[in-house]
Design a protein around this motif. Structure first.
Motif, PDB file in Angstrom:
ATOM      1  N   GLN A 117       5.522   1.330  -0.210  1.00 45.09           N
ATOM      2  CA  GLN A 117       5.722   0.276   0.659  1.00 45.09           C
ATOM      3  C   GLN A 117       5.028  -0.958   0.453  1.00 45.09           C
ATOM      4  O   GLN A 117       5.202  -2.319   0.755  1.00 45.09           O
ATOM      5  N   GLU A 118       3.536  -0.706  -0.012  1.00 45.12           N
ATOM      6  CA  GLU A 118       2.565  -1.799  -0.029  1.00 45.12           C
ATOM      7  C   GLU A 118       3.235  -2.786  -1.395  1.00 45.12           C
ATOM      8  O   GLU A 118       2.815  -3.947  -1.229  1.00 45.12           O
ATOM      9  N   VAL A 120       6.086  -3.135  -2.374  1.00 47.07           N
ATOM     10  CA  VAL A 120       7.093  -4.228  -1.938  1.00 47.07           C
ATOM     11  C   VAL A 120       6.723  -5.403  -1.166  1.00 47.07           C
ATOM     12  O   VAL A 120       7.204  -6.432  -1.321  1.00 47.07           O
ATOM     13  N   ASP A 121       5.883  -5.027  -0.035  1.00 41.94           N
ATOM     14  CA  ASP A 121       5.433  -5.970   0.927  1.00 41.94           C
ATOM     15  C   ASP A 121       4.613  -7.110  -0.114  1.00 41.94           C
ATOM     16  O   ASP A 121       4.861  -8.396   0.252  1.00 41.94           O
ATOM     17  N   ARG A 122       3.843  -6.598  -1.110  1.00 41.16           N
ATOM     18  CA  ARG A 122       3.087  -7.506  -1.706  1.00 41.16           C
ATOM     19  C   ARG A 122       4.222  -8.500  -2.719  1.00 41.16           C
ATOM     20  O   ARG A 122       4.012  -9.781  -2.803  1.00 41.16           O
ATOM     21  N   ALA A 124       6.965  -9.235  -1.874  1.00 37.64           N
ATOM     22  CA  ALA A 124       7.936  -9.983  -0.958  1.00 37.64           C
ATOM     23  C   ALA A 124       7.015 -11.344  -0.697  1.00 37.64           C
ATOM     24  O   ALA A 124       7.556 -12.372  -0.617  1.00 37.64           O
ATOM     25  N   THR A 125       5.755 -11.114  -0.255  1.00 36.91           N
ATOM     26  CA  THR A 125       4.825 -12.277   0.266  1.00 36.91           C
ATOM     27  C   THR A 125       4.657 -13.157  -1.104  1.00 36.91           C
ATOM     28  O   THR A 125       4.596 -14.226  -0.906  1.00 36.91           O
TER      29      THR A 125
END
Length: 137
Positions: A117-118, A120-122, A124-125
């Motif tokens: 998840q980290e 994917v979040d990185r 996306a940002t």
């Protein structure tokens, strides 16, 4: 031979069609190049085109040899086909057995784990922070 165009290559291919070994080499090259062309890659269509040309020359040579044999009254019409089909079946069976054995022996590569998840979040940002290019929205 450089700069002479496709004529010398065509002459060589036509020369190969006149001999049984040459036709065998053309069929073998067509089959191997066709298998190589099945692998995805940037040169895939070029390889398949060369395989198709090789197969066309081999088919022409085989047809010409068959027609010439047919004109001879002492030859049976399809007696030449059965040994060739048997040999082709043996080679195809051997190739399939080899592929099965290699897959069984070495196994397939384990699938890659899904991203965390980290990650994917990185991603996306980073995508949101990327500058907007005109016309690419």
């Amino acid at each position: 031979m450089s700069g002479e165009g496709p004529r010398p290559a065509g002459d060589v291919l036509l020369g190969l069609t006149r001999f049984r070994v040459g036709r065998f080499l053309l069929w073998t090259a067509a089959a191997l190049l066709g298998l190589m062309g099945l692998v995805p890659g940037p040169e895939r269509w070029n390889i398949l085109a060369v395989a198709a040309v090789s197969a066309l020359f081999a088919a022409y040579g085989s047809w010409a040899a068959w027609y010439e044999e047919r004109q001879s009254p002492d030859r049976a019409s399809l007696s030449w086909l059965i040994p060739r089909l048997a040999l082709g079946g043996v080679f195809l069976g051997g190739a399939l057995l080899l592929v099965w054995w290699r897959r069984r022996r070495f196994g397939s590569a384990p699938p890659l784990p899904p991203p965390s998840q980290e990650e994917v979040d990185r991603w996306a940002t980073d995508e949101l922070r990327a500058p907007v290019v005109e016309g690419m929205e």
